[in-house]
Motif scaffolding. Structure first.
Motif, PDB file in Angstrom:
ATOM      1  N   LEU A  24     -21.798  53.966  -0.606  1.00 26.90           N
ATOM      2  CA  LEU A  24     -21.118  55.251  -0.775  1.00 26.90           C
ATOM      3  C   LEU A  24     -20.709  55.467  -2.229  1.00 26.90           C
ATOM      4  CD1 LEU A  24     -18.873  55.426   2.414  1.00 26.90           C
ATOM      5  CD2 LEU A  24     -20.670  57.026   1.762  1.00 26.90           C
ATOM      6  N   LEU A  25     -20.226  54.420  -2.879  1.00 24.29           N
ATOM      7  CA  LEU A  25     -19.815  54.542  -4.277  1.00 24.29           C
ATOM      8  C   LEU A  25     -20.994  54.884  -5.180  1.00 24.29           C
ATOM      9  CD1 LEU A  25     -17.277  51.590  -4.458  1.00 24.29           C
ATOM     10  CD2 LEU A  25     -16.741  54.036  -4.674  1.00 24.29           C
ATOM     11  N   ARG A  26     -22.176  54.338  -4.879  1.00 23.43           N
ATOM     12  CA  ARG A  26     -23.381  54.689  -5.653  1.00 23.43           C
ATOM     13  C   ARG A  26     -23.670  56.190  -5.535  1.00 23.43           C
ATOM     14  NH1 ARG A  26     -25.249  50.084  -3.356  1.00 23.43           N
ATOM     15  NH2 ARG A  26     -25.291  48.342  -4.798  1.00 23.43           N
ATOM     16  N   SER A  27     -23.593  56.700  -4.317  1.00 21.91           N
ATOM     17  CA  SER A  27     -23.824  58.132  -4.086  1.00 21.91           C
ATOM     18  C   SER A  27     -22.773  58.970  -4.802  1.00 21.91           C
ATOM     19  CB  SER A  27     -23.783  58.448  -2.595  1.00 21.91           C
ATOM     20  OG  SER A  27     -24.805  57.792  -1.912  1.00 21.91           O
ATOM     21  N   MET A  28     -21.540  58.537  -4.710  1.00 21.59           N
ATOM     22  CA  MET A  28     -20.450  59.284  -5.335  1.00 21.59           C
ATOM     23  C   MET A  28     -20.568  59.246  -6.862  1.00 21.59           C
ATOM     24  SD  MET A  28     -17.524  57.980  -2.711  1.00 21.59           S
ATOM     25  CE  MET A  28     -16.154  58.929  -3.377  1.00 21.59           C
ATOM     26  N   HIS A  29     -21.030  58.122  -7.392  1.00 20.21           N
ATOM     27  CA  HIS A  29     -21.262  58.007  -8.837  1.00 20.21           C
ATOM     28  C   HIS A  29     -22.345  59.000  -9.263  1.00 20.21           C
ATOM     29  CE1 HIS A  29     -21.480  55.954 -12.741  1.00 20.21           C
ATOM     30  NE2 HIS A  29     -22.790  56.094 -12.634  1.00 20.21           N
ATOM     31  N   ALA A  30     -23.412  59.075  -8.473  1.00 20.35           N
ATOM     32  CA  ALA A  30     -24.507  60.009  -8.785  1.00 20.35           C
ATOM     33  C   ALA A  30     -24.034  61.456  -8.734  1.00 20.35           C
ATOM     34  CB  ALA A  30     -25.670  59.795  -7.820  1.00 20.35           C
ATOM     35  N   MET A  31     -23.067  61.753  -7.862  1.00 15.76           N
ATOM     36  CA  MET A  31     -22.526  63.116  -7.740  1.00 15.76           C
ATOM     37  C   MET A  31     -21.498  63.418  -8.823  1.00 15.76           C
ATOM     38  SD  MET A  31     -22.164  63.645  -3.588  1.00 15.76           S
ATOM     39  CE  MET A  31     -20.638  62.790  -3.561  1.00 15.76           C
ATOM     40  N   GLY A  32     -21.046  62.367  -9.524  1.00 13.51           N
ATOM     41  CA  GLY A  32     -20.075  62.574 -10.589  1.00 13.51           C
ATOM     42  C   GLY A  32     -18.635  62.562 -10.142  1.00 13.51           C
ATOM     43  N   THR A  33     -18.364  62.129  -8.914  1.00 21.08           N
ATOM     44  CA  THR A  33     -16.985  62.116  -8.423  1.00 21.08           C
ATOM     45  C   THR A  33     -16.264  60.813  -8.717  1.00 21.08           C
ATOM     46  OG1 THR A  33     -17.735  61.456  -6.223  1.00 21.08           O
ATOM     47  CG2 THR A  33     -17.410  63.819  -6.611  1.00 21.08           C
ATOM     48  N   VAL A  34     -17.029  59.739  -8.988  1.00 19.84           N
ATOM     49  CA  VAL A  34     -16.441  58.474  -9.410  1.00 19.84           C
ATOM     50  C   VAL A  34     -17.259  57.902 -10.564  1.00 19.84           C
ATOM     51  CG1 VAL A  34     -15.524  57.894  -7.123  1.00 19.84           C
ATOM     52  CG2 VAL A  34     -17.730  56.993  -7.809  1.00 19.84           C
TER      53      VAL A  34
ATOM     54  N   LYS B 228     -12.088  59.805   2.070  1.00 20.74           N
ATOM     55  CA  LYS B 228     -11.070  58.758   2.127  1.00 20.74           C
ATOM     56  C   LYS B 228     -11.129  57.868   0.893  1.00 20.74           C
ATOM     57  CE  LYS B 228     -10.512  58.573   7.094  1.00 20.74           C
ATOM     58  NZ  LYS B 228     -10.499  57.716   8.286  1.00 20.74           N
ATOM     59  N   ILE B 229     -12.322  57.596   0.412  1.00 24.36           N
ATOM     60  CA  ILE B 229     -12.463  56.803  -0.815  1.00 24.36           C
ATOM     61  C   ILE B 229     -11.864  57.572  -1.990  1.00 24.36           C
ATOM     62  CG2 ILE B 229     -14.105  55.860  -2.495  1.00 24.36           C
ATOM     63  CD1 ILE B 229     -15.907  55.113  -0.144  1.00 24.36           C
ATOM     64  N   LEU B 230     -12.157  58.868  -2.077  1.00 26.52           N
ATOM     65  CA  LEU B 230     -11.591  59.680  -3.158  1.00 26.52           C
ATOM     66  C   LEU B 230     -10.071  59.695  -3.084  1.00 26.52           C
ATOM     67  CD1 LEU B 230     -13.999  62.749  -3.346  1.00 26.52           C
ATOM     68  CD2 LEU B 230     -13.787  60.864  -4.977  1.00 26.52           C
ATOM     69  N   GLU B 231      -9.516  59.813  -1.882  1.00 31.40           N
ATOM     70  CA  GLU B 231      -8.066  59.819  -1.734  1.00 31.40           C
ATOM     71  C   GLU B 231      -7.455  58.503  -2.195  1.00 31.40           C
ATOM     72  OE1 GLU B 231      -7.083  60.808   2.288  1.00 31.40           O
ATOM     73  OE2 GLU B 231      -7.782  62.870   2.089  1.00 31.40           O
ATOM     74  N   LEU B 232      -8.102  57.403  -1.853  1.00 27.63           N
ATOM     75  CA  LEU B 232      -7.614  56.093  -2.267  1.00 27.63           C
ATOM     76  C   LEU B 232      -7.663  55.953  -3.785  1.00 27.63           C
ATOM     77  CD1 LEU B 232      -6.670  53.321  -1.123  1.00 27.63           C
ATOM     78  CD2 LEU B 232      -9.053  52.622  -1.242  1.00 27.63           C
ATOM     79  N   LEU B 233      -8.760  56.370  -4.395  1.00 29.87           N
ATOM     80  CA  LEU B 233      -8.886  56.298  -5.852  1.00 29.87           C
ATOM     81  C   LEU B 233      -7.938  57.276  -6.552  1.00 29.87           C
ATOM     82  CD1 LEU B 233     -12.756  55.916  -6.176  1.00 29.87           C
ATOM     83  CD2 LEU B 233     -11.017  54.131  -6.437  1.00 29.87           C
ATOM     84  N   ALA B 234      -7.710  58.433  -5.956  1.00 33.08           N
ATOM     85  CA  ALA B 234      -6.772  59.406  -6.527  1.00 33.08           C
ATOM     86  C   ALA B 234      -5.359  58.844  -6.494  1.00 33.08           C
ATOM     87  CB  ALA B 234      -6.848  60.724  -5.769  1.00 33.08           C
ATOM     88  N   HIS B 235      -5.009  58.165  -5.422  1.00 29.66           N
ATOM     89  CA  HIS B 235      -3.685  57.541  -5.324  1.00 29.66           C
ATOM     90  C   HIS B 235      -3.496  56.516  -6.438  1.00 29.66           C
ATOM     91  CE1 HIS B 235      -0.040  55.916  -3.615  1.00 29.66           C
ATOM     92  NE2 HIS B 235      -0.590  54.700  -3.690  1.00 29.66           N
ATOM     93  N   ASN B 236      -4.550  55.765  -6.749  1.00 29.35           N
ATOM     94  CA  ASN B 236      -4.505  54.792  -7.841  1.00 29.35           C
ATOM     95  C   ASN B 236      -4.167  55.474  -9.161  1.00 29.35           C
ATOM     96  OD1 ASN B 236      -5.135  52.300  -9.370  1.00 29.35           O
ATOM     97  ND2 ASN B 236      -6.988  53.399  -9.954  1.00 29.35           N
ATOM     98  N   VAL B 237      -4.755  56.625  -9.409  1.00 32.44           N
ATOM     99  CA  VAL B 237      -4.511  57.347 -10.660  1.00 32.44           C
ATOM    100  C   VAL B 237      -3.102  57.939 -10.675  1.00 32.44           C
ATOM    101  CG1 VAL B 237      -5.194  59.381 -12.003  1.00 32.44           C
ATOM    102  CG2 VAL B 237      -6.931  57.842 -11.093  1.00 32.44           C
ATOM    103  N   ARG B 238      -2.695  58.513  -9.564  1.00 34.73           N
ATOM    104  CA  ARG B 238      -1.379  59.171  -9.508  1.00 34.73           C
ATOM    105  C   ARG B 238      -0.226  58.188  -9.588  1.00 34.73           C
ATOM    106  NH1 ARG B 238      -3.695  62.327  -4.728  1.00 34.73           N
ATOM    107  NH2 ARG B 238      -4.642  64.124  -5.733  1.00 34.73           N
TER     108      ARG B 238
END
Length: 70
Positions: A40-50, A3-13
């Motif tokens: 969650l954002l820390r984890s996602m940053h470590a994974m390279g998705t944000v 859901k966080i990725l979808e929200l951030l993707a919407h920002n880009v689109r």
């Protein structure tokens, strides 16, 4: 996380010049605590998705994160 990725993707689109998104905005949109959102954002940053600021106050989706949204 999706859901966080979808929200951030919407920002880009939806913006020709997307900017970093405030973690308080993300938390509010997804009915989550700011602390949980930043964790969650820390984890996602470590994974390279944000890409996030040091304190995870602001984040932006990466190409890898965009691929996961498709």
């Amino acid at each position: 996380m999706h859901k966080i990725l979808e929200l951030l993707a919407h920002n880009v689109r939806s913006n020709t010049r997307p900017d970093f998104v405030d973690s308080m905005f993300i938390a509010g949109e997804l009915n989550m605590s700011v602390q949980e959102t930043k964790q969650l954002l820390r984890s996602m940053h470590a994974m390279g998705t944000v890409e996030s600021s040091m304190d995870c106050e602001y984040s932006l989706i990466t190409y890898k994160g965009m691929e996961l949204c498709q």
